[in-house]
Write a protein that holds these residues in place. Structure first.
Motif, PDB file in Angstrom:
ATOM      1  N   UNK A 305       1.110  -1.530  -0.029  1.00 25.86           N
ATOM      2  CA  UNK A 305       0.122   0.172  -0.083  1.00 25.86           C
ATOM      3  C   UNK A 305       1.277   1.612   0.080  1.00 25.86           C
ATOM      4  N   UNK A 306       0.452   2.059  -1.285  1.00 25.08           N
ATOM      5  CA  UNK A 306       0.970   3.450  -0.939  1.00 25.08           C
ATOM      6  C   UNK A 306       0.359   4.441  -0.519  1.00 25.08           C
ATOM      7  N   UNK A 307       1.076   5.627  -0.184  1.00 23.72           N
ATOM      8  CA  UNK A 307       0.257   6.801  -0.032  1.00 23.72           C
ATOM      9  C   UNK A 307       0.153   7.793  -0.863  1.00 23.72           C
ATOM     10  N   UNK A 308      -0.527   9.130  -1.501  1.00 20.29           N
ATOM     11  CA  UNK A 308      -0.115  10.043  -2.701  1.00 20.29           C
ATOM     12  C   UNK A 308       1.519   9.628  -2.784  1.00 20.29           C
ATOM     13  N   UNK A 309       2.433   9.935  -3.487  1.00 18.15           N
ATOM     14  CA  UNK A 309       3.459  10.867  -3.365  1.00 18.15           C
ATOM     15  C   UNK A 309       4.585   9.450  -3.605  1.00 18.15           C
ATOM     16  N   UNK A 310       4.067   8.998  -2.764  1.00 19.96           N
ATOM     17  CA  UNK A 310       4.913   8.257  -1.948  1.00 19.96           C
ATOM     18  C   UNK A 310       5.628   6.731  -3.144  1.00 19.96           C
ATOM     19  N   UNK A 311       6.796   6.360  -2.941  1.00 16.27           N
ATOM     20  CA  UNK A 311       7.262   5.447  -3.679  1.00 16.27           C
ATOM     21  C   UNK A 311       8.266   4.241  -2.883  1.00 16.27           C
ATOM     22  N   UNK A 322       3.555   6.358  -6.225  1.00 20.40           N
ATOM     23  CA  UNK A 322       1.702   6.267  -6.444  1.00 20.40           C
ATOM     24  C   UNK A 322       1.464   7.997  -7.410  1.00 20.40           C
ATOM     25  N   UNK A 323       2.184   8.570  -6.948  1.00 19.55           N
ATOM     26  CA  UNK A 323       1.375   9.959  -8.008  1.00 19.55           C
ATOM     27  C   UNK A 323       0.045  10.468  -7.451  1.00 19.55           C
ATOM     28  N   UNK A 324      -0.641  11.059  -8.059  1.00 19.56           N
ATOM     29  CA  UNK A 324      -1.690  12.140  -7.000  1.00 19.56           C
ATOM     30  C   UNK A 324      -2.501  11.235  -5.908  1.00 19.56           C
ATOM     31  N   UNK A 325      -2.350  10.075  -6.178  1.00 18.88           N
ATOM     32  CA  UNK A 325      -3.342   8.806  -5.398  1.00 18.88           C
ATOM     33  C   UNK A 325      -2.914   7.908  -4.889  1.00 18.88           C
ATOM     34  N   UNK A 326      -3.796   7.634  -3.273  1.00 14.89           N
ATOM     35  CA  UNK A 326      -3.200   6.044  -2.931  1.00 14.89           C
ATOM     36  C   UNK A 326      -3.385   4.311  -3.770  1.00 14.89           C
ATOM     37  N   UNK A 327      -2.558   4.679  -3.849  1.00 13.41           N
ATOM     38  CA  UNK A 327      -2.569   2.635  -4.626  1.00 13.41           C
ATOM     39  C   UNK A 327      -2.634   1.750  -4.023  1.00 13.41           C
ATOM     40  N   UNK A 328      -2.807   0.069  -4.192  1.00 13.48           N
ATOM     41  CA  UNK A 328      -2.626  -0.442  -3.346  1.00 13.48           C
ATOM     42  C   UNK A 328      -2.006  -2.098  -4.630  1.00 13.48           C
ATOM     43  N   UNK A 329      -0.650  -2.451  -4.425  1.00 15.11           N
ATOM     44  CA  UNK A 329       0.149  -3.370  -6.052  1.00 15.11           C
ATOM     45  C   UNK A 329      -0.161  -4.898  -4.790  1.00 15.11           C
ATOM     46  N   UNK A 330      -1.024  -5.014  -5.734  1.00 12.98           N
ATOM     47  CA  UNK A 330      -1.179  -7.197  -5.471  1.00 12.98           C
ATOM     48  C   UNK A 330      -0.729  -7.476  -7.130  1.00 12.98           C
TER      49      UNK A 330
END
Length: 407
Positions: A305-311, A322-330
């Motif tokens: 799980x990445x917050x917005x702007x997190x690598x 992650x860019x401008x929004x939070x995402x999850x990677x599976x």
């Protein structure tokens, strides 16, 4: 110590035109002091800055004071200095190995954060001899190499280790320091009889066991889907490196299991196998090595799980912003039907064995995308970026990146 030899080693590996700082692991001991002095000498000539990094393992009451002294010493010599701490609980067994892993990770992270691509370490010819003596006692310790990628993963991605003192004896280094009026600290851990390395060191100088690394692979190929293709007669070290990089893990396969795999490849047998998190597909003329999509026992393919702007790094294989929004990677397994149409079409060209282990990005609304497939992404629109790490990691592990200026 032969300063001209050390400076020649720096000339051979470092980029005189780079503006990046050079990171030096500095403990305050004699070897690292000589390394820091030589590096500062070279850096001043080429207009580059030097970052001294001192790790406090927090294993002894005096370690904090030792770290402060090392920082002050480095700054007095003209380097920028930073102290790093190994925090948290320490293991009851395997402490030396755990401390080494933590030290490499801390040093690599600090070097990367500063923009340094090269981390210099003060291993000497005596360290080579001690490593050989330790292996004779049953240890699996490997030889330090003059140039190698950081063993910390993913913390050390893009960071290379340079050891320009490997041709120098410890006694000669100390004589060189004394001639220049320098003093240094002696780590009491070097005399701890509980440590095999300390016992080998107390036994006195031994012959240097030089061991050249295997030459770079004559041919290989890689793709964005995580598959490395090698000839069936590839060197065992290259097969191990391919398994390591394709699986995104920390430890390459070794010993009998690797030997059996290489023997099967040499035999011409057509087979599929798994090893150390990698899937090996041996065809008539080549072997394709990718991620074992069923390998989850050691935490592989875990959700990130990445917050917005997190690598972050997912599964040791992909660096994701992650860019401008939070995402999850599976892993993509079970999610392919939710991909945008263009990506579903592109997925058909990916080998079936590689599809389940591709990274699937999920947004807050449940949209799914796999950017490595290319094409327009209907689910992702916030500037996400995905970069594959395994090909550059394999190039580094097999000696194809042998200088700071090589990309």
């Amino acid at each position: 110590m032969r300063l001209d030899t050390v400076l020649a080693a720096l000339d051979r590996r470092l980029d005189p035109e780079s503006a990046a700082p050079l990171a030096v692991g500095f403990s305050g001991g004699g070897d690292s002091l000589a390394l820091l002095l030589a590096t500062l000498d070279w850096a001043r000539t080429h207009g580059r800055s030097v970052l001294s990094l001192t790790v406090d393992h927090q294993l002894r009451p005096a370690s904090a004071a030792w770290t402060r002294d090392a920082i002050a010493r480095a700054e007095a010599l003209g380097a920028t200095a930073l102290g790093l701490r190994w925090t948290g609980d320490k293991p009851a067994t395997g402490l030396s190995a755990a401390a080494r892993r933590a030290r490499h990770a801390l040093l690599a992270e600090a070097a990367r954060a500063a923009g340094a691509r090269v981390l210099l370490l003060g291993h000497t010819a005596d360290d080579l001899a001690e490593a050989a003596a330790m292996r004779a006692q049953g240890s699996t310790v490997s030889d330090p190499r003059d140039w190698s990628p950081s063993p910390a993963w993913p913390e050390g991605r893009g960071v290379f280790l340079l050891r320009p003192l490997l041709t120098e004896r410890r006694a000669d280094i100390r004589a060189w320091l004394i001639e220049r009026g320098q003093t240094w600290l002696d780590d009491p851990a070097n005399d701890d009889p509980r440590s095999l390395r300390a016992r080998m060191r107390r036994a006195g100088p031994t012959d240097i066991a030089w061991k050249a690394p295997p030459p770079p692979p004559p041919s290989f190929a890689g793709d964005a889907f995580g598959i490395l293709t090698l000839p069936r007669d590839a060197a065992a070290a290259h097969v191990a490196a391919a398994c390591l990089c394709a699986a995104g893990t920390v430890r390459p396969p070794r010993g009998e299991r690797l030997e059996r795999l290489v023997a099967r490849l040499r035999s011409g047998e057509i087979f599929t196998a798994t090893l150390a998190g990698a899937r090996i597909d041996a065809g008539p003329d080549a072997v394709r090595i990718g991620r074992d999509a069923g390998e989850t026992a050691r935490g592989g393919l875990a959700r990130l799980d990445l917050a917005a702007g997190e690598t972050g790094v997912w599964d040791g294989r992909y660096e994701i912003f992650a860019g401008g929004a939070a995402i999850s990677i599976l892993p993509l397994k079970g999610l392919a039907a939710s991909l945008p149409p263009a990506q579903r079409a592109a997925l058909k060209a990916v080998p079936a064995s590689a599809r389940p282990a591709l990274p699937a990005l999920l947004d807050k609304a449940g949209g799914v995308s796999c950017p490595v497939l290319g094409g327009p992404s209907l689910a992702m629109s916030q500037g996400e970026r995905v970069g594959a790490l395994f090909l550059d990691r394999f190039r580094a592990a097999t000696g194809l990146i042998d200088q700071e200026c090589v990309t």
